[in-house]
Design a protein around this motif. Structure first.
Motif, PDB file in Angstrom:
ATOM      1  N   TRP A  85      50.874 -27.549  56.827  1.00  0.00           N
ATOM      2  CA  TRP A  85      51.036 -29.002  56.680  1.00  0.00           C
ATOM      3  C   TRP A  85      49.693 -29.691  56.568  1.00  0.00           C
ATOM      4  N   SER A  91      48.200 -33.717  55.168  1.00  0.00           N
ATOM      5  CA  SER A  91      48.561 -34.975  54.527  1.00  0.00           C
ATOM      6  C   SER A  91      47.305 -35.718  54.140  1.00  0.00           C
ATOM      7  N   THR A  92      47.466 -36.640  53.198  1.00  0.00           N
ATOM      8  CA  THR A  92      46.304 -37.412  52.754  1.00  0.00           C
ATOM      9  C   THR A  92      46.553 -38.883  53.059  1.00  0.00           C
TER      10      THR A  92
END
Lengths: 354, 581, 293
Positions: free
Chosen positions: B333, B335-336
């Motif tokens: 996992w 995220s940005t």
């Protein structure tokens, strides 16, 4: 017979202990050991302890002997396939210490007086009088310093300490290292730089490789030498460039390859080039399965499909391996067309995946 | 305080212990005492009583291992060169002749192949590091299971947890010093962990490594941490740990003659000095044997660290195995946020999880005290079965730890047992959540059933294995009463008291401040003590005995309490009639 | 002359005298056999194999192939797939004689059952049969040939060259091989139950062929990838590792920190806790009472 199995939890508001069901029978009568009552056994135990100490001493002597007798270095003495020096030194040192320890314990268990003793515990907390005296003394001291009555002194002291203790030592650490800048966003790869075999540094022609081959490769710059034959890049700098520039080449049947968008011409005759540095936390990867085109990282088992732009198939990695676009130069050797189009290796905050 | 001197051991010697002629040792002791006043400070130490049980010696294994580490480590520093400067190897190990490597690695090869006893010291140092941390963990489990972390020893528990953490870090920095392929891969991974930190990650990485990985500074910096900073803190914490132990006195198992107000055992001089001193030599000796017989960390086979090389089976040392396992089973996992990247796949298992786990470990005594509301001092230990929920909590934590640890070795497990690493990973992803829950419930029920068995023994005696047949034809097993000491030991424990908050509202119906928290506390306390089995009251015990006597009379005509050996040949039974009345 | 005559007479006579002795016939028979054997050895062709033409070898190989291999690999080595598209046995066109020599020589083939990975097991065929099958498979398509021993032996190298070969081989090994096979050749895990087998103790010829042909899922290191000299160096390094003394003691399987940790707990803590139990044990007690002297 009433059931005694389940006792409901007693909910008591206070904590007075209730009557103990059984009275303390007191310390059991001392039982003598055979070595206490039988002189023959006592002397035997003495001899055993002395023998153990003697064995310890003997092992110490053997240690000193082994140190000088068994060779290491250019010619290693071996015994049974093992290095003799390490084996002998370990066994004799171990023996010296173990026999000594066992002897001491045996002495304590068999011969030292073993009547159990009783000692009273003392209160852990200080007696109230002591507490009063200490607190009073402290308060008097505080009173005499006047800090409570002089908020200006107190506040300026706290302020001064705050400035001294926090920024002053911390700022001394600024030169621990340079700022990251853009260092992580590019590698040593340049347009036209040859892809060479690792260790030997030889350039590669496409026809050298069979389908199913895996080549561990590096940028040619890492093997360049000057006029005296000394390497241009060495030491820590070499390691740093390898940590970003190491690549793997694989040759896959073209019909098995699913090229990435815009990457249709990044390979040469089924030869693809990917970064060798895992995008999870940076271990080098080259556990390649030729039949599935999957490459596995040995550290945390991230798996990438090299026939599909190194997409993550399994494991904790989040991003595919960066791909290096390949070309062939005028001499027919494989070269990089440019640097990677994204940062190599583990993710970091400023990575900017846009 | 008064000491019961009637039980003080008398010397085995025949003659009195007065000196006949001036003792040279006495002269030295006087000289020292004139300047240091030792006699007063040592007055209580010389014959201080230590209770005896094998489980009290587990911490000692750690302590003696630490001494071994100091001694062998000092030896190694005499030859080790903590520099990453490049050098061409010219020593005895032929397979690396002429290879460029760091001074650190070259000096490690020198110690292993060109210094007599060097390889032994290296291996002893590494083995005792492993034993040090393993012993601390075993000691921690013993302390928790027996309730020795309760008041007044909570601070010692905290110190112990810090020792465990620092020991782990010390081990990591230590095995990274030779700059070999395996440990270098570990440092590479550590750099990845640091880089993944939000906002400050790259800065921390560049500051630690003095630039890009690997740079030239990491080994000398780890060296300072390893031989000066952490050992200094360790020594200070160990001293504090021992001081508290001496001040509080050691806990003891309940039994006849043992109370919360005394310590029963053997004196420091001579018994404990001999046993503890002897154990030091035993720990040292076993470490030496392991160093001589078992090859550990053969750095010459790994070769010097190179960021483009790696070996299969890359694991950290065992004590870092569980975060490595968490890292392996974590899904990928990430995220940005705008242009910034948050790597949950690294942050969660390697930063968040260990911090949370360590915090839980540190707070265990305080949380337990809050739930139970027990503010009494405790110097008598509890059998694990008598604290079912506490025992179950620790077993659940151990299960979590153990599963993560196994996940860290998933590739080794796969090749040894012919399994698939993918299947192992999927299994572990579920097991680390489900396993501890199952372990909790099984352990708690097991403890409670053991408590029932104890109560049975108290009330009905032990099963003698003799089957009696009544005149009506029914079979029953003879129970014989357990001896006085054992019976007392079984009852020598506190009754569980569920926490009851002072009333939730006052006379005017105003809710007490913090009322919701107190209600939660009461519920947790009730759950904590839940189905625990309490010891019988005096009335129940008397009834049980009376009942047993009655049974005795019915079944066998013995006019005195049976000592249990009537039927096993331990003593003659000629005078006893077995069936008469 | 008289001297010579007499000596000839003496031994000629001696043989004559024993001509009809009991052992005479037996001795003549033995002598005859020895003569025949010796003459045959001297004058017979050097290798019966090499006398066999390639066509004969290929034909013999085909016979063996049909009986033992065609069920999975097809009558002409074209490969067999199941209805679901799974592969029973891959096509052998182009794998070369080296692949056959490796697979059959290490006993991996014939496989006990189709499946994930073929483990090494008892060799079933003799070397002549393997050579025949290899010749047949080689005839199906051009592929790598069985290496000659000179390809991977260090004979003819000076001591210094030998030393350099071993060192270089170590670096090549650590770059290309240890990721799967581990730092001491003890093997490692691959995805989905696969594994890179242990390679310490494997014959040099099979190591060479494995690198050359990339058996099963192993990538190939063809001669354009790792030159024959590089392969020779790797083999030399592996042999030197095998010959090295076990400097530090038992290797515990050469599996790295996992095995070491297991030993630390089981042996180290186990033994020490055992000692602790002994130290604090109650010990034997006597029922006698002590009588002070």
């Amino acid at each position: 017979m009433s059931s005694h199995d389940e006792h409901a939890v007693e909910v008591v508001g206070d904590r007075t202990p209730d009557t103990e069901p059984l009275a303390d029978p007191g310390h059991p009568a001392h039982k003598w050991r055979p070595t206490d009552v039988d002189e023959r056994l006592e002397r035997r135990a003495e001899r055993q302890v002395a023998t153990l100490f003697a064995l310890s001493g003997l092992c110490s002597v053997l240690f000193v002997v082994s140190y000088f007798v068994f060779d290491i270095g250019e010619v290693v003495t071996t015994v049974g396939g093992f290095g003799a020096s390490n084996l002998a030194l370990g066994l004799t040192l171990g023996g010296a210490l173990l026999f000594g320890g066992v002897g001491a314990i045996h002495w304590a268990r068999k011969l030292m007086a073993d009547q159990e003793m009783v000692e009273a515990r003392h209160a852990i907390a200080s007696p109230p009088e002591d507490r009063e005296v200490t607190v009073a003394g402290f308060n008097t001291g505080l009173e005499e310093s006047g800090i409570a009555r002089r908020p200006l002194i107190r506040n300026s002291l706290l302020g001064a300490l705050g400035v001294l203790a926090l920024p002053v030592p911390v700022v001394l650490l600024r030169d621990l290292g340079p700022l990251p800048g853009d260092a992580l966003k590019s590698t040593i790869w340049e347009p036209g730089m040859r892809v060479v075999r690792d260790v030997t540094g030889t350039p590669i022609r496409p026809s050298d490789l069979q389908f199913g081959d895996l080549v561990n490769a590096e940028p040619a710059a890492l093997f360049e030498v000057d006029e005296q034959g000394e390497p241009l890049i060495e030491g820590a700098q070499l390691q740093t460039e390898k940590a970003k520039g190491a690549v793997i080449l694989v040759r896959i049947e073209p019909e098995d390859i699913t090229p990435g968008e815009g990457r249709e011409d990044w390979g040469v005759d089924g030869i693809l080039c990917y970064s060798k540095i895992c995008t999870h936390v940076g271990c080098p990867i080259s556990l390649y399965e030729r039949t599935t085109h999957h490459v596995l990282c040995p550290c945390h088992q991230s798996t990438f499909d090299l026939a599909d732009s190194a997409r993550v198939m399994f494991g904790p990695a989040a991003r595919p391996l960066p791909q290096l676009p390949l070309d062939v130069d005028s001499d027919g050797y494989l070269v990089a067309r440019s640097d990677f189009d994204e940062p190599v290796g583990p993710s970091f905050w400023e990575r900017d995946s846009r | 305080m008064s000491i019961d001197t009637s039980k003080v051991a008398t010397s085995n010697a025949d003659t009195a212990a007065t000196a006949k002629k001036p003792n040279p040792i006495g002269a030295i002791a006087s000289w020292a005492d004139d300047r240091l006043g030792l006699a007063t400070s040592q007055k209580k130490m010389v014959r201080k009583v230590f209770p005896e049980h094998w489980s009290f010696m587990l911490g000692e294994i750690a302590l003696w291992s630490f001494i071994v580490l100091l001694l062998t480590g000092t030896f190694l520093t005499l030859w080790f060169n903590p520099s990453m400067g490049e050098v061409q190897y010219n020593g005895s190990y032929d397979q690396l002749r002429g290879i460029h490597m760091s001074e650190a690695f070259a000096s490690t090869l020198n110690i292993s192949f060109d210094v007599r006893g060097g390889l032994l010291m290296r291996q002893m140092h590494h083995w005792s590091a492993m034993l040090f941390i393993a012993a601390m963990m075993v000691h921690l489990m013993r302390v928790f299971f027996t309730g020795a972390h309760r008041k007044p020893r909570e601070l010692n528990w905290v110190i112990g947890c810090l020792l465990l953490l620092l020991g782990t870090l010390e081990g990591f920095t230590g095995y990274s010093l030779p700059d070999d392929l395996l440990s270098g891969t570990g440092i590479r991974a550590a750099d990845g962990f640091i880089k993944s930190q939000p906002v400050v990650g790259t800065y921390m990485s560049f500051f630690l490594f003095n630039g890009e990985f690997p740079g030239e500074s990491i080994i000398p910096r780890l060296y300072v941490v390893h031989i000066l900073l952490i050992p200094g803190i360790l020594l200070a914490l160990i001293a504090a740990h021992m001081l508290l132990l001496v001040y509080h006195k050691h806990t003891q198992w309940p039994g006849p003659g043992r109370t919360e107000q005394n310590v029963v055992g053997y004196p420091l001089m001579p018994v404990y000095a001999a046993k503890a001193g002897g154990f030091f030599f035993i720990v040292f000796g076993v470490t030496a044997l392991m160093g001589g017989l078992l090859s550990i960390n053969p750095v010459w086979k790994y070769g010097p660290y190179d960021p483009s090389k790696v070996t299969a089976g890359s694991q950290p040392d065992w004590y870092m195995g569980w975060p490595d396992g968490a890292l392996r089973i974590m899904p990928g996992w990430e995220s940005t946020i705008g242009p910034y990247t948050l790597s949950w796949n690294v942050l969660l298992p390697i930063i968040v999880l260990p911090v949370v786990a360590f915090t839980i470990l540190l707070l265990l005594p305080f949380v337990e005290q809050w739930i139970t509301g027990d503010k009494r001092e405790h110097h008598l230990l509890q059998r694990p079965r008598n604290a079912p929920t506490r025992t179950a909590v620790m077993v659940a934590l151990m299960t979590f730890y153990g599963l993560m640890w196994a996940a860290g070795g998933n590739d080794i497990i796969a090749i040894v047992f012919d399994l698939s690493i993918n299947q192992i990973t999927y299994f572990m992803r579920a097991a680390v959540f489900i396993g501890p829950v199952i372990a909790f419930f099984i352990t708690r029920r097991w403890c409670i059933s053991l408590q029932r068995a104890d109560n049975d023994r108290l009330l009905h005696g032990y099963e003698s294995g003799i089957i009696m047949r009544s005149t009506e034809g029914g079979y029953s097993e003879r129970h014989l009463p357990i001896n006085e000491g054992a019976a007392f030991t079984l009852t020598s424990r506190d009754r569980d008291e569920v926490y009851v908050p002072s009333s939730a509202t006052d006379s005017n119906g105003v809710a007490a401040p913090g009322g919701r928290l107190e209600a939660l506390r009461a519920r947790l306390s009730a759950g904590w003590f839940g189905h625990n089995v309490q010891k019988p009251t005096k009335a129940e015990l008397d009834e049980g005995h009376a009942h047993a006597e009655h049974e005795h009379e019915l079944q066998v005509g013995l006019d005195h309490p049976a000592d249990g050996h009537q039927f096993d040949g331990h003593h003659t039974v000629d005078e006893e009639s077995l069936r008469g009345h | 002359m008289r001297f010579l005559n007499r000596s000839v007479d003496s031994w000629a006579g001696r043989i004559s005298r024993h001509r009809r002795g009991p052992l005479a016939g037996f001795l003549v028979l033995v002598l005859g056999l020895l003569m025949m054997g010796g003459l045959y050895t001297t004058f017979s062709p050097a290798q019966a194999q090499s006398e066999q033409t390639t066509e004969e070898l290929v034909a013999e190989g085909r016979e063996l192939f049909i009986v033992n291999c065609s069920f999975c690999h097809g009558q002409n080595g074209e490969g067999v797939s199941t209805v679901d598209g799974n592969q029973l046995g891959p096509s052998l066109a182009g794998v070369g004689a080296a692949a056959v020599d490796f697979q059959v020589g290490t006993g991996r083939m014939p496989a006990a059952q189709p499946g994930q990975q073929m483990p090494r097991k008892e060799k079933v065929f003799s070397q002549e049969e393997i050579d025949a099958m290899a010749a047949f498979v080689a005839s199906l398509g051009a592929g790598p040939a069985v290496p000659d021993e000179s390809d991977y032996s260090l004979e003819g190298l000076s001591d210094e060259e030998r030393q350099e070969a071993i060192v270089r081989g170590g670096q090549i090994f650590l770059t290309n091989c240890t990721a799967c096979h581990n730092f001491t050749g003890s093997g490692g895990a691959m995805p989905r139950g696969g594994y890179a087998p242990a390679i310490l103790g494997v014959e040099p010829r099979y190591v060479y062929q494995a690198m050359l042909t990339g058996p099963q899922t192993m990538p190939s290191f063809s001669n354009g990838n790792l030159t024959p000299e590089a392969k020779r160096d790797v083999i030399a390094y592996l042999q030197s590792i095998e010959e090295n003394p076990k400097y530090g003691g038992f290797g515990m399987g050469g599996l790295g920190p996992v095995a070491e940790g297991m030993y630390a707990w089981i042996v180290g803590i186990g033994v020490l806790v055992g000692f602790a139990v002994w130290i604090a044990a109650h010990g034997a007690r006597s029922t006698k009472q002590k009588v002070d002297a």
